[in-house]
Motif scaffolding. Structure first.
Motif, PDB file in Angstrom:
ATOM      1  N   MET A   1      34.640  18.086  46.401  1.00  5.01           N
ATOM      2  CA  MET A   1      35.772  18.519  45.851  1.00  5.01           C
ATOM      3  C   MET A   1      36.933  18.418  46.746  1.00  5.01           C
ATOM      4  SD  MET A   1      36.402  22.528  44.182  1.00  5.01           S
ATOM      5  CE  MET A   1      34.798  22.117  43.147  1.00  5.01           C
ATOM      6  N   ASN A   2      36.757  18.052  48.155  1.00  6.97           N
ATOM      7  CA  ASN A   2      37.831  17.934  48.943  1.00  6.97           C
ATOM      8  C   ASN A   2      38.678  19.290  49.307  1.00  6.97           C
ATOM      9  OD1 ASN A   2      37.334  15.024  49.110  1.00  6.97           O
ATOM     10  ND2 ASN A   2      38.759  14.729  47.288  1.00  6.97           N
ATOM     11  N   LEU A   3      37.790  20.143  49.293  1.00  2.24           N
ATOM     12  CA  LEU A   3      38.300  21.447  49.832  1.00  2.24           C
ATOM     13  C   LEU A   3      39.330  21.524  50.884  1.00  2.24           C
ATOM     14  CD1 LEU A   3      35.228  23.784  49.378  1.00  2.24           C
ATOM     15  CD2 LEU A   3      37.089  23.523  47.593  1.00  2.24           C
ATOM     16  N   GLU A   4      38.997  20.600  51.828  1.00  2.00           N
ATOM     17  CA  GLU A   4      40.138  20.484  52.911  1.00  2.00           C
ATOM     18  C   GLU A   4      41.437  20.217  52.535  1.00  2.00           C
ATOM     19  OE1 GLU A   4      37.729  16.347  52.737  1.00  2.00           O
ATOM     20  OE2 GLU A   4      37.406  18.530  52.596  1.00  2.00           O
ATOM     21  N   ARG A   5      41.521  19.434  51.328  1.00  2.00           N
ATOM     22  CA  ARG A   5      42.629  19.162  51.127  1.00  2.00           C
ATOM     23  C   ARG A   5      43.635  20.489  50.465  1.00  2.00           C
ATOM     24  NH1 ARG A   5      45.485  15.116  49.731  1.00  2.00           N
ATOM     25  NH2 ARG A   5      46.093  15.668  47.767  1.00  2.00           N
ATOM     26  N   TYR A   6      42.890  21.555  50.117  1.00  2.00           N
ATOM     27  CA  TYR A   6      43.840  22.646  49.550  1.00  2.00           C
ATOM     28  C   TYR A   6      43.961  23.307  50.979  1.00  2.00           C
ATOM     29  CZ  TYR A   6      41.943  22.294  44.969  1.00  2.00           C
ATOM     30  OH  TYR A   6      41.686  21.806  43.733  1.00  2.00           O
ATOM     31  N   LEU A   7      43.512  23.268  51.891  1.00  2.00           N
ATOM     32  CA  LEU A   7      43.594  23.969  53.224  1.00  2.00           C
ATOM     33  C   LEU A   7      44.969  23.317  53.853  1.00  2.00           C
ATOM     34  CD1 LEU A   7      40.086  24.485  54.853  1.00  2.00           C
ATOM     35  CD2 LEU A   7      41.528  26.240  53.381  1.00  2.00           C
ATOM     36  N   LEU A   8      45.005  21.839  54.037  1.00  2.00           N
ATOM     37  CA  LEU A   8      45.855  21.025  54.704  1.00  2.00           C
ATOM     38  C   LEU A   8      47.135  21.160  53.761  1.00  2.00           C
ATOM     39  CD1 LEU A   8      43.874  18.130  55.949  1.00  2.00           C
ATOM     40  CD2 LEU A   8      44.588  20.181  57.219  1.00  2.00           C
ATOM     41  N   THR A   9      47.177  21.407  52.414  1.00  2.00           N
ATOM     42  CA  THR A   9      48.513  21.454  51.629  1.00  2.00           C
ATOM     43  C   THR A   9      48.926  22.940  52.081  1.00  2.00           C
ATOM     44  OG1 THR A   9      47.406  19.888  50.026  1.00  2.00           O
ATOM     45  CG2 THR A   9      49.446  21.416  49.284  1.00  2.00           C
ATOM     46  N   ALA A  10      48.023  23.920  51.919  1.00  5.29           N
ATOM     47  CA  ALA A  10      48.598  25.162  52.339  1.00  5.29           C
ATOM     48  C   ALA A  10      49.178  25.193  53.778  1.00  5.29           C
ATOM     49  CB  ALA A  10      47.405  26.249  52.251  1.00  5.29           C
ATOM     50  N   VAL A  11      48.610  24.442  54.571  1.00  4.72           N
ATOM     51  CA  VAL A  11      49.218  24.217  56.148  1.00  4.72           C
ATOM     52  C   VAL A  11      50.513  23.701  55.748  1.00  4.72           C
ATOM     53  CG1 VAL A  11      49.006  22.853  57.944  1.00  4.72           C
ATOM     54  CG2 VAL A  11      47.009  24.140  57.448  1.00  4.72           C
ATOM     55  N   ALA A  12      50.785  22.546  55.033  1.00  5.64           N
ATOM     56  CA  ALA A  12      51.994  22.034  55.075  1.00  5.64           C
ATOM     57  C   ALA A  12      53.239  22.971  54.308  1.00  5.64           C
ATOM     58  CB  ALA A  12      51.964  20.767  54.136  1.00  5.64           C
ATOM     59  N   ALA A  13      52.972  23.749  53.457  1.00  8.69           N
ATOM     60  CA  ALA A  13      53.647  24.605  52.736  1.00  8.69           C
ATOM     61  C   ALA A  13      54.169  25.735  53.800  1.00  8.69           C
ATOM     62  CB  ALA A  13      53.052  25.240  51.603  1.00  8.69           C
ATOM     63  N   LEU A  14      53.301  26.161  54.501  1.00 10.11           N
ATOM     64  CA  LEU A  14      53.564  27.291  55.471  1.00 10.11           C
ATOM     65  C   LEU A  14      54.390  26.803  56.695  1.00 10.11           C
ATOM     66  CD1 LEU A  14      50.240  28.943  56.015  1.00 10.11           C
ATOM     67  CD2 LEU A  14      52.028  30.221  54.886  1.00 10.11           C
ATOM     68  N   LYS A  15      54.193  25.462  57.179  1.00  8.78           N
ATOM     69  CA  LYS A  15      54.849  25.072  58.263  1.00  8.78           C
ATOM     70  C   LYS A  15      56.123  24.585  57.856  1.00  8.78           C
ATOM     71  CE  LYS A  15      53.297  20.120  58.845  1.00  8.78           C
ATOM     72  NZ  LYS A  15      53.132  19.249  59.865  1.00  8.78           N
ATOM     73  N   ASN A  16      56.385  23.841  56.793  1.00 14.16           N
ATOM     74  CA  ASN A  16      57.779  23.304  56.219  1.00 14.16           C
ATOM     75  C   ASN A  16      58.565  24.328  55.276  1.00 14.16           C
ATOM     76  OD1 ASN A  16      56.954  20.904  57.478  1.00 14.16           O
ATOM     77  ND2 ASN A  16      55.946  20.093  55.736  1.00 14.16           N
ATOM     78  N   ASP A  17      57.905  25.078  54.755  1.00 16.40           N
ATOM     79  CA  ASP A  17      58.599  26.071  53.774  1.00 16.40           C
ATOM     80  C   ASP A  17      58.820  27.273  54.235  1.00 16.40           C
ATOM     81  OD1 ASP A  17      58.956  23.656  52.151  1.00 16.40           O
ATOM     82  OD2 ASP A  17      56.967  24.352  50.780  1.00 16.40           O
ATOM     83  N   VAL A  18      58.042  27.890  55.035  1.00 11.73           N
ATOM     84  CA  VAL A  18      57.801  29.425  55.395  1.00 11.73           C
ATOM     85  C   VAL A  18      58.098  29.478  56.818  1.00 11.73           C
ATOM     86  CG1 VAL A  18      56.505  31.344  55.865  1.00 11.73           C
ATOM     87  CG2 VAL A  18      56.275  29.956  53.887  1.00 11.73           C
ATOM     88  N   LEU A  19      57.500  28.552  57.768  1.00 10.51           N
ATOM     89  CA  LEU A  19      58.013  28.818  59.150  1.00 10.51           C
ATOM     90  C   LEU A  19      59.657  28.725  59.715  1.00 10.51           C
ATOM     91  CD1 LEU A  19      56.004  29.531  61.606  1.00 10.51           C
ATOM     92  CD2 LEU A  19      55.791  27.172  62.074  1.00 10.51           C
ATOM     93  N   PRO A  20      60.005  27.640  58.983  1.00  7.91           N
ATOM     94  CA  PRO A  20      61.519  27.679  59.552  1.00  7.91           C
ATOM     95  C   PRO A  20      62.312  28.795  59.139  1.00  7.91           C
ATOM     96  CG  PRO A  20      60.871  25.521  58.329  1.00  7.91           C
ATOM     97  CD  PRO A  20      59.688  26.739  58.249  1.00  7.91           C
ATOM     98  N   THR A  21      61.850  29.524  58.078  1.00  4.65           N
ATOM     99  CA  THR A  21      62.906  30.725  57.830  1.00  4.65           C
ATOM    100  C   THR A  21      62.507  31.959  58.668  1.00  4.65           C
ATOM    101  OG1 THR A  21      61.187  31.786  56.316  1.00  4.65           O
ATOM    102  CG2 THR A  21      62.597  29.895  55.376  1.00  4.65           C
ATOM    103  N   LEU A  22      61.611  31.940  59.478  1.00  2.00           N
ATOM    104  CA  LEU A  22      61.042  33.135  60.194  1.00  2.00           C
ATOM    105  C   LEU A  22      61.597  33.169  61.470  1.00  2.00           C
ATOM    106  CD1 LEU A  22      57.523  33.400  59.152  1.00  2.00           C
ATOM    107  CD2 LEU A  22      59.018  34.545  58.028  1.00  2.00           C
ATOM    108  N   PRO A  23      61.998  34.375  62.050  1.00  2.00           N
ATOM    109  CA  PRO A  23      62.703  34.421  63.410  1.00  2.00           C
ATOM    110  C   PRO A  23      61.720  34.846  64.258  1.00  2.00           C
ATOM    111  CG  PRO A  23      63.252  36.452  62.055  1.00  2.00           C
ATOM    112  CD  PRO A  23      62.851  35.328  61.266  1.00  2.00           C
ATOM    113  N   PRO A  24      61.906  34.473  65.425  1.00  4.67           N
ATOM    114  CA  PRO A  24      60.784  35.135  66.490  1.00  4.67           C
ATOM    115  C   PRO A  24      60.102  36.376  66.421  1.00  4.67           C
ATOM    116  CG  PRO A  24      62.498  33.572  67.771  1.00  4.67           C
ATOM    117  CD  PRO A  24      62.757  34.096  66.187  1.00  4.67           C
ATOM    118  N   SER A  25      59.004  36.671  65.954  1.00  2.00           N
ATOM    119  CA  SER A  25      58.510  37.969  65.661  1.00  2.00           C
ATOM    120  C   SER A  25      57.028  37.963  65.731  1.00  2.00           C
ATOM    121  CB  SER A  25      59.091  38.260  64.376  1.00  2.00           C
ATOM    122  OG  SER A  25      58.654  37.392  63.260  1.00  2.00           O
TER     123      SER A  25
END
Length: 488
Positions: A1-25
């Protein structure tokens, strides 16, 4: 089922869409920790035999080690996350064999064997460094490349302004208020305000297609002419279409621009499963709007609009095709779906051969309202020529939370809607949810095959199927309970 694809896509969303919006904290630190764990887990689960082929083909290695690495190419067991990051399900057997060889052989005192040992260690180092680099990359956000860009990847405020000035031959045109609209899993939608183009409304919306093949509908090429047709009729509260662009070179996919409709969503958030407002007046206004839509002649509908009607085998043949479709796209069986198909086979003869224009997604998440009045019908992505039951069955669970189905249908018929029986309502309610399941399965399978790479497509595969199966189950329970009461 390529479960690793689900994990890596979550990684991409967190690092590209969420992380840039967070200040050091501390919260940002925790997101980084999550990225590391998700990436590490995905690496451990991967079926890709990175580097194993080199070991299998290396004639300098002992045959036992080569054979073990060959076995790892088809290994299915997923090991626990090992201390050595180079261990995954493809390398496990080979590394176990190589480790045993290094432990038992007198390679330290034999030049030839020492060369073999160094080759093994160098291979492991390459695997380790490659995977550690991926771990490090998971923490480095790229705000210029957000994950949700498979639709309209090149669309931004600057590219839109340049395009409109050139297309409209209007260098004085200006944009402001540019922002993405929430909701929707398949396409980018942008709202903006324009000044300088006197014959256009002030507020506009850009809707971009997903890539070809993402779903079964043609996209803006069919939506735009239908909106022109419906808007000319004047009775249905649909947006005025203003511009269509089919060349994907501009923004990455075809797109259209329409006026922004007045009003606001009838409930908080854009959620298919949210309860609708408990307003009978709004439900009856919906009945008028859908009744008028279904009363329109299909003769003037442009040829770009898909026709989704049964062939020579009729609705019974359509059902068998749907059953076969589920069999081909589902990962496993469902008792609920099997029971629903059995009921549908028994009752398909009640479906009349009625033909209308069908919206395809006429629910609250695609509506704008002002009080108890519909002010805008949005998202004509699934528009087609088909059976009115495709809209009515789909709407029915929502409507029955707002008013009685009989009262809704009275207003629908009075507004020009064609005849539609209770048996057809039952049939098309089940069919609507099951058809939605085939679309969800298609999106999930496209993601798992690597042809779509977006967190929203991954979310579809993770969460929506069981929710829609529950909808089928609830509908079937009501039908069977009513039939049992009629027998009593």
């Amino acid at each position: 089922m390529n479960l690793e694809r689900y994990l890596l896509t979550a990684v991409a969303a967190l690092k590209n869409d969420v992380l840039p919006t967070l200040p050091p904290s501390p919260a940002r630190d925790q997101v980084v920790n999550c990225l590391r764990v998700l990436t590490r887990a995905a690496i451990g689960m991967e079926a890709v035999a990175t580097g194993c082929e080199l070991m299998v083909d290396d004639a300098t290695l002992p045959q036992s080690i080569r054979d073990a690495f060959a076995a790892g190419l088809t290994a299915q067991a997923i090991p626990s996350l090992a201390e050595e990051i180079a261990v995954d399900r493809s390398t496990l057997a080979g590394m176990q064999s190589a480790s045993q060889w290094l432990s038992s052989q007198p390679w330290c005192d034999d030049a030839a064997l020492a060369t073999t040992a160094r080759s093994l260690l160098a291979w492991e180092r390459r695997q380790r460094d490659t995977r550690l680099a991926r771990m490090a990359a998971a923490e480095q956000s790229d705000a210029a490349a957000p994950t949700a860009t498979f639709s309209g990847a090149k669309l931004n405020e600057t590219s839109l302004l340049e395009y409109l000035r050139r297309q409209l031959n209007n260098p004085t045109l200006e944009l402001e208020g540019y922002r993405s609209l929430p909701g929707g899993r398949t396409r980018k939608t942008i709202m903006f305000k324009q000044t300088g183009q006197a014959d256009w409304p002030e507020w506009l919306v850009v809707q971009c297609d997903p890539p070809v093949g993402y779903h079964a509908f043609p996209g803006v090429v069919s939506q735009f002419p239908v909106l022109e047709y419906v808007h000319r009729d004047g009775r249905i509260r649909s947006p005025q279409p203003l511009l269509i662009e089919l060349d994907p070179a501009h923004f990455g996919t075809p797109f259209m621009i329409v006026e922004r409709m007045p009003g606001s969503p009838p409930s908080a958030g854009i959620n298919f499963f949210a309860p609708p407002p408990p307003s009978e007046a709004l439900a009856l206004d919906l009945a008028r709007q859908i009744g008028m839509l279904h009363s329109l002649s299909v003769a003037p509908v442009p040829k770009e609009v898909p026709v989704m009607l049964p062939g020579a085998a009729g609705w019974a043949g359509d059902l068998e095709a749907l059953i076969a479709k589920i069999g081909s796209v589902f990962h496993g069986p469902s008792l609920t779906i099997s029971a629903a198909f059995a009921w549908m086979r028994k009752n398909v003869q009640h479906v009349a051969n009625t033909v209308t224009l069908v919206h395809g997604d006429f629910l609250q998440h695609n509506l704008l309202t002002d009080g108890d009045r519909v002010t805008g019908i949005l998202d004509w992505e699934g528009v087609r020529i088909g059976h009115p039951g495709e809209d009515l069955g789909y709407m029915r669970p929502m409507i029955e939370q707002m008013t009685s189905w009989d009262r809704f249908m009275e207003v629908y018929f009075a507004s020009g809607g064609p005849q539609f029986s209770q048996a057809e309502a039952d049939y098309f309610t089940l069919r609507a949810y099951i058809l939605m399941l085939t679309h969800i399965a298609h999106s999930r399978n496209e993601f798992e095959a690597g042809r779509v790479d977006d967190i929203r497509a991954a979310e579809v595969g993770c969460s929506l199927s069981p929710l829609f199966i529950n909808c089928v189950a609830a509908t079937l329970d009501k039908i069977l309970e009513r039939e049992a009461a009629e027998v009593r």
